[in-house]
Design a protein around this motif. Structure first.
Motif, PDB file in Angstrom:
ATOM      1  N   LEU A 257       0.830  -1.209   0.000  1.00  0.00           N
ATOM      2  CA  LEU A 257       0.000   0.000   0.000  1.00  0.00           C
ATOM      3  C   LEU A 257       0.865   1.260   0.000  1.00  0.00           C
ATOM      4  CD1 LEU A 257      -2.914  -0.683   2.522  1.00  0.00           C
ATOM      5  CD2 LEU A 257      -2.952  -0.775   0.037  1.00  0.00           C
ATOM      6  N   VAL A 258       2.040   1.157   0.639  1.00  0.00           N
ATOM      7  CA  VAL A 258       2.943   2.298   0.723  1.00  0.00           C
ATOM      8  C   VAL A 258       4.126   2.032  -0.205  1.00  0.00           C
ATOM      9  CG1 VAL A 258       4.458   3.625   2.247  1.00  0.00           C
ATOM     10  CG2 VAL A 258       2.260   2.765   3.096  1.00  0.00           C
ATOM     11  N   ARG A 259       4.464   3.041  -1.011  1.00  0.00           N
ATOM     12  CA  ARG A 259       5.533   2.863  -1.988  1.00  0.00           C
ATOM     13  C   ARG A 259       6.899   2.857  -1.314  1.00  0.00           C
ATOM     14  NH1 ARG A 259       8.147   5.676  -5.737  1.00  0.00           N
ATOM     15  NH2 ARG A 259       7.695   7.571  -4.552  1.00  0.00           N
ATOM     16  N   LEU A 260       7.756   1.950  -1.768  1.00  0.00           N
ATOM     17  CA  LEU A 260       9.114   1.892  -1.241  1.00  0.00           C
ATOM     18  C   LEU A 260       9.991   2.886  -1.983  1.00  0.00           C
ATOM     19  CD1 LEU A 260       8.119  -0.726   0.041  1.00  0.00           C
ATOM     20  CD2 LEU A 260      10.178  -1.845  -0.780  1.00  0.00           C
ATOM     21  N   GLU A 261      10.858   3.570  -1.237  1.00  0.00           N
ATOM     22  CA  GLU A 261      11.827   4.425  -1.913  1.00  0.00           C
ATOM     23  C   GLU A 261      13.109   3.665  -2.196  1.00  0.00           C
ATOM     24  OE1 GLU A 261      12.383   8.292  -0.061  1.00  0.00           O
ATOM     25  OE2 GLU A 261      10.191   8.414  -0.009  1.00  0.00           O
ATOM     26  N   ARG A 262      13.532   2.899  -1.212  1.00  0.00           N
ATOM     27  CA  ARG A 262      14.746   2.099  -1.361  1.00  0.00           C
ATOM     28  C   ARG A 262      14.551   0.804  -0.610  1.00  0.00           C
ATOM     29  NH1 ARG A 262      17.182   6.812  -0.406  1.00  0.00           N
ATOM     30  NH2 ARG A 262      17.558   6.306   1.776  1.00  0.00           N
ATOM     31  N   GLY A 263      15.445  -0.130  -0.885  1.00  0.00           N
ATOM     32  CA  GLY A 263      15.435  -1.365  -0.127  1.00  0.00           C
ATOM     33  C   GLY A 263      14.634  -2.453  -0.823  1.00  0.00           C
ATOM     34  N   SER A 264      14.641  -3.630  -0.236  1.00  0.00           N
ATOM     35  CA  SER A 264      13.941  -4.745  -0.869  1.00  0.00           C
ATOM     36  C   SER A 264      13.234  -5.592   0.176  1.00  0.00           C
ATOM     37  CB  SER A 264      14.946  -5.612  -1.632  1.00  0.00           C
ATOM     38  OG  SER A 264      15.787  -6.270  -0.716  1.00  0.00           O
ATOM     39  N   VAL A 265      12.197  -6.281  -0.287  1.00  0.00           N
ATOM     40  CA  VAL A 265      11.463  -7.212   0.561  1.00  0.00           C
ATOM     41  C   VAL A 265      11.393  -8.543  -0.173  1.00  0.00           C
ATOM     42  CG1 VAL A 265       9.301  -7.690   1.747  1.00  0.00           C
ATOM     43  CG2 VAL A 265      10.036  -5.314   1.445  1.00  0.00           C
ATOM     44  N   HIS A 266      11.875  -9.588   0.486  1.00  0.00           N
ATOM     45  CA  HIS A 266      11.739 -10.932  -0.078  1.00  0.00           C
ATOM     46  C   HIS A 266      10.779 -11.724   0.796  1.00  0.00           C
ATOM     47  CE1 HIS A 266      15.419  -9.810  -2.206  1.00  0.00           C
ATOM     48  NE2 HIS A 266      15.065 -10.742  -3.092  1.00  0.00           N
ATOM     49  N   PHE A 267       9.887 -12.461   0.139  1.00  0.00           N
ATOM     50  CA  PHE A 267       8.945 -13.302   0.870  1.00  0.00           C
ATOM     51  C   PHE A 267       9.028 -14.699   0.284  1.00  0.00           C
ATOM     52  CE2 PHE A 267       4.499 -14.833   1.559  1.00  0.00           C
ATOM     53  CZ  PHE A 267       4.581 -14.920   2.941  1.00  0.00           C
ATOM     54  N   GLY A 268       9.356 -15.674   1.125  1.00  0.00           N
ATOM     55  CA  GLY A 268       9.635 -16.999   0.595  1.00  0.00           C
ATOM     56  C   GLY A 268      10.835 -16.875  -0.321  1.00  0.00           C
ATOM     57  N   ASP A 269      10.721 -17.357  -1.564  1.00  0.00           N
ATOM     58  CA  ASP A 269      11.859 -17.243  -2.468  1.00  0.00           C
ATOM     59  C   ASP A 269      11.649 -16.141  -3.510  1.00  0.00           C
ATOM     60  OD1 ASP A 269       9.819 -18.483  -3.695  1.00  0.00           O
ATOM     61  OD2 ASP A 269      10.878 -20.370  -4.114  1.00  0.00           O
ATOM     62  N   ARG A 270      10.658 -15.274  -3.243  1.00  0.00           N
ATOM     63  CA  ARG A 270      10.367 -14.232  -4.250  1.00  0.00           C
ATOM     64  C   ARG A 270      10.650 -12.843  -3.720  1.00  0.00           C
ATOM     65  NH1 ARG A 270       4.379 -14.446  -6.049  1.00  0.00           N
ATOM     66  NH2 ARG A 270       5.045 -12.893  -7.564  1.00  0.00           N
ATOM     67  N   ARG A 271      11.046 -11.975  -4.619  1.00  0.00           N
ATOM     68  CA  ARG A 271      11.128 -10.558  -4.262  1.00  0.00           C
ATOM     69  C   ARG A 271       9.736  -9.979  -4.460  1.00  0.00           C
ATOM     70  NH1 ARG A 271      15.346  -6.084  -5.091  1.00  0.00           N
ATOM     71  NH2 ARG A 271      14.017  -4.239  -5.131  1.00  0.00           N
ATOM     72  N   ILE A 272       9.147  -9.410  -3.394  1.00  0.00           N
ATOM     73  CA  ILE A 272       7.785  -8.883  -3.527  1.00  0.00           C
ATOM     74  C   ILE A 272       7.745  -7.357  -3.507  1.00  0.00           C
ATOM     75  CG2 ILE A 272       6.615 -10.910  -2.558  1.00  0.00           C
ATOM     76  CD1 ILE A 272       6.323  -9.195   0.052  1.00  0.00           C
ATOM     77  N   SER A 273       8.879  -6.703  -3.217  1.00  0.00           N
ATOM     78  CA  SER A 273       8.855  -5.239  -3.237  1.00  0.00           C
ATOM     79  C   SER A 273       8.562  -4.769  -4.657  1.00  0.00           C
ATOM     80  CB  SER A 273      10.166  -4.664  -2.728  1.00  0.00           C
ATOM     81  OG  SER A 273      11.244  -5.537  -2.970  1.00  0.00           O
ATOM     82  N   GLY A 274       7.634  -3.814  -4.779  1.00  0.00           N
ATOM     83  CA  GLY A 274       7.261  -3.306  -6.094  1.00  0.00           C
ATOM     84  C   GLY A 274       6.056  -4.014  -6.691  1.00  0.00           C
ATOM     85  N   LEU A 275       5.657  -5.149  -6.108  1.00  0.00           N
ATOM     86  CA  LEU A 275       4.454  -5.820  -6.620  1.00  0.00           C
ATOM     87  C   LEU A 275       3.204  -5.058  -6.173  1.00  0.00           C
ATOM     88  CD1 LEU A 275       5.007  -9.658  -6.059  1.00  0.00           C
ATOM     89  CD2 LEU A 275       5.427  -8.297  -8.103  1.00  0.00           C
ATOM     90  N   ARG A 276       2.125  -5.226  -6.931  1.00  0.00           N
ATOM     91  CA  ARG A 276       0.861  -4.616  -6.530  1.00  0.00           C
ATOM     92  C   ARG A 276       0.286  -5.382  -5.328  1.00  0.00           C
ATOM     93  NH1 ARG A 276      -1.349  -1.063  -9.553  1.00  0.00           N
ATOM     94  NH2 ARG A 276      -3.400  -1.614  -8.767  1.00  0.00           N
ATOM     95  N   PRO A 277      -0.512  -4.701  -4.483  1.00  0.00           N
ATOM     96  CA  PRO A 277      -1.004  -5.335  -3.247  1.00  0.00           C
ATOM     97  C   PRO A 277      -1.694  -6.684  -3.485  1.00  0.00           C
ATOM     98  CG  PRO A 277      -1.545  -3.009  -3.246  1.00  0.00           C
ATOM     99  CD  PRO A 277      -0.932  -3.298  -4.584  1.00  0.00           C
ATOM    100  N   GLU A 278      -2.483  -6.777  -4.565  1.00  0.00           N
ATOM    101  CA  GLU A 278      -3.218  -8.027  -4.767  1.00  0.00           C
ATOM    102  C   GLU A 278      -2.278  -9.193  -5.073  1.00  0.00           C
ATOM    103  OE1 GLU A 278      -3.689  -5.333  -6.676  1.00  0.00           O
ATOM    104  OE2 GLU A 278      -3.576  -5.855  -8.799  1.00  0.00           O
ATOM    105  N   MET A 279      -1.135  -8.892  -5.688  1.00  0.00           N
ATOM    106  CA  MET A 279      -0.180  -9.957  -5.972  1.00  0.00           C
ATOM    107  C   MET A 279       0.534 -10.402  -4.691  1.00  0.00           C
ATOM    108  SD  MET A 279      -1.024 -10.221  -8.934  1.00  0.00           S
ATOM    109  CE  MET A 279      -0.036 -11.681  -9.250  1.00  0.00           C
ATOM    110  N   ILE A 280       0.739  -9.440  -3.796  1.00  0.00           N
ATOM    111  CA  ILE A 280       1.371  -9.774  -2.519  1.00  0.00           C
ATOM    112  C   ILE A 280       0.435 -10.653  -1.686  1.00  0.00           C
ATOM    113  CG2 ILE A 280       2.227  -8.774  -0.354  1.00  0.00           C
ATOM    114  CD1 ILE A 280       3.383  -6.479  -2.025  1.00  0.00           C
ATOM    115  N   VAL A 281      -0.852 -10.315  -1.686  1.00  0.00           N
ATOM    116  CA  VAL A 281      -1.840 -11.157  -0.992  1.00  0.00           C
ATOM    117  C   VAL A 281      -1.813 -12.561  -1.584  1.00  0.00           C
ATOM    118  CG1 VAL A 281      -4.297 -11.538  -0.576  1.00  0.00           C
ATOM    119  CG2 VAL A 281      -3.348  -9.235  -0.380  1.00  0.00           C
ATOM    120  N   ALA A 282      -1.770 -12.623  -2.912  1.00  0.00           N
ATOM    121  CA  ALA A 282      -1.799 -13.924  -3.578  1.00  0.00           C
ATOM    122  C   ALA A 282      -0.565 -14.752  -3.221  1.00  0.00           C
ATOM    123  CB  ALA A 282      -1.900 -13.736  -5.098  1.00  0.00           C
TER     124      ALA A 282
END
Lengths: 289, 238
Positions: free
Chosen positions: B55-80
């Protein structure tokens, strides 16, 4: 007495047209928070499609309504996704300006394609009606009212009985919370606008059977949709139905009052509108919030 | 990236407009863990969850969830992908029924076990079973929080992020909600809990992070944080 009954019936039949026109307008306003000034243009595109099919292929106007719905659905989806979505979170003035501009573009295109000549759709039964004693019910208008109520039923069922409908209502209620359950905002925005446009198209098809159409003939319907939504209230299908029927009744009964004539039709309706805004701002059936 | 992490946040900077709210936040969470993020009002806790859920845009940095990078994905894809955010203040669809709210939680699921899950989730919240047809807005605060958590669970999350579940609830109800959060975690769902009630949060969590003015000020095992003099002074008032 029978004169009065006749007026009531004509008012309800006219109200049916207002219901049909306002359903899509109300949906788009309630969910997307867009007062769509191009609504009348979408209505008139539907009217011209019905006219074209009737004039060239002799398709019965009521049978062409699904074609209107489908064509406008596609147009509406593309319009929202491609253009309107760019200002979806902008202040109201931007969406006003943009939809006003879209209205001008569509009306101009219709003018280029169909010219400014009056067109009318006159199936064989267009002058006929049901005679009950001294009261007459024109078939065309009766069909229009039936279609309007059918549209209202379809919209209610979509919103309250389907998964997509739940997503549409969720987006209208809380955009962030909707995203957090995994709803694709862009798709639901476009879909909502597309449904609104499809309903406008069907309304246009109905309108083409009861009045002559020109490229600008849709414009008054934007204003009237606005009035119907204020009168009935925002956020409920039933409110639009009640608002539309009431608006039709007020218009017909008002102009038959002593000392007033058909010239006052619009004025009377809008005076009532102002009274509603003062006395009951949420409309006859609107939700409080 | 740490091997086996479920969630790995690296140098995350995010916020609204020109001024970031979060600065270089590093955070990590293992499968099955219950991790608490504590901090004062305005420290950036909710912004952190917003940044993780898209919901909040990242300026820098990264988020990995499981084996995927999810930073920059749309919220519905992150939920999925299985990362689900239960927002602060419940944010229920108040004019819809409890059942519809819960089913909307499963919006992205295409498997046929949604109804089955609804029954399973009602076992966590027996109080909701006979209120499925009520409008969500008519329930008590505690019940609404249960619907909000239940709606999150309906997505079958691998990690459930819960923002301030205790907010505005009576103490007894808070205890009940925290118990449920703990049970959910024990049943296998990892939980990232954001909470102002530091005592409660550190009681049920395995580990904790202390967020101060948008930066991670401290982190460690929940038991150690509970004993830490600085934490005690700042958040426990002792």
């Amino acid at each position: 007495m029978s004169q009065f009954t006749q007026q009531i019936i004509l008012g309800l039949l006219l109200g049916g047209i207002y219901v049909a026109v306002a359903l899509g307008f109300s949906l788009v306003w309630g969910i997307l928070n867009i007062v769509n000034l191009a609504h009348g243009a979408l209505v008139i595109v539907g009217a011209y499609i019905t006219w074209l099919l009737f004039d060239r292929l002799h398709v019965d106007p009521f049978l062409s309504l699904p074609v209107d719905a489908l064509a406008l659905f596609v147009l509406g989806y593309a319009l929202q996704r491609g253009v309107i979505n760019r200002v979806i979170r902008a202040p109201l003035l931007f969406t006003f300006l943009l939809t006003f501009g879209i209205n001008l573009v569509i009306v101009s295109l219709v003018l280029l394609i169909f010219t400014a000549d009056f067109r009318s759709v006159t199936p064989s039964y267009s002058g006929n009606g049901l005679h009950l004693g001294s009261v007459t019910i024109p078939y065309i208008r009766l069909g229009g009212l039936a279609v309007a109520l059918l549209l209202a039923g379809i919209l209610w069922a979509i919103l309250n009985r389907t998964r997509i409908g739940a997503a549409i209502l969720a987006v209208g209620a809380d955009r962030d919370a909707a995203q957090l359950v995994g709803i694709d905002l862009r798709h639901i925005y476009a879909l909502t606008f597309a449904i609104g446009a499809a309903f406008a198209g069907v309304a246009g098809g109905i309108i083409s059977t009861s009045q002559s159409i020109t490229p600008t003939a849709g414009d008054p319907y934007t204003l009237q949709s606005f009035a119907v939504v204020i009168l009935g209230g925002l956020g409920r299908v039933s409110a639009t139905v009640v608002g539309g029927l009431a608006f039709g009744l007020i218009e017909v009964l008002g102009q038959s009052a002593p000392g007033l004539g058909s010239g006052y039709a619009g004025a009377i309706a809008f005076v009532v509108l102002v009274i509603v805004l003062v006395v009951r701002p949420r409309g006859l059936l609107g939700r409080l919030a | 990236m740490t091997v086996g992490s479920l969630l790995q946040v690296d140098k995350l900077t995010a916020g609204f407009g020109l001024t970031p709210v979060l600065f270089d936040v590093d955070l990590e969470l293992q499968p099955g863990e219950l991790v608490a993020v504590i901090g004062a009002n305005g420290a950036g806790k909710s912004t952190l969850l917003g940044a993780l859920s898209g919901l909040v845009r990242l300026e820098r940095g990264s988020v990995h969830f499981g084996d995927r990078r999810i930073s920059g994905l749309r919220p519905e894809m992150i939920v999925a992908s299985g990362l689900v955010h239960v927002p602060q203040g419940r944010r229920l669809f108040s004019t819809m029924t409890v059942q519809r709210n819960l089913l909307l939680g499963a919006y992205r699921r295409r498997d046929g076990r949604v109804q089955q899950d609804l029954q399973r989730i009602l076992q966590y919240f027996p109080a909701l079973a006979d209120k499925l047809d009520r409008d969500a807005g008519t329930l008590s605060g505690g019940e609404q929080q249960m619907v909000a958590i239940g709606r999150g669970l309906m997505a079958r999350p691998r990690l459930l992020m819960i923002d301030e579940p205790s907010l505005g609830l009576a103490p007894k109800v808070v205890d009940r909600v925290m118990e449920i959060v703990k049970t959910i975690n024990q049943d296998g769902t990892a939980v990232l809990l954001v909470e102002q009630d530091v005592v409660l949060a550190l009681e049920i969590a395995n580990r904790g992070y202390v967020l101060e003015n948008g930066r991670i000020a401290m982190s460690g095992a929940a038991a150690d944080l509970r004993r830490d003099p600085a934490v005690r002074k700042a958040y426990l008032g002792v």
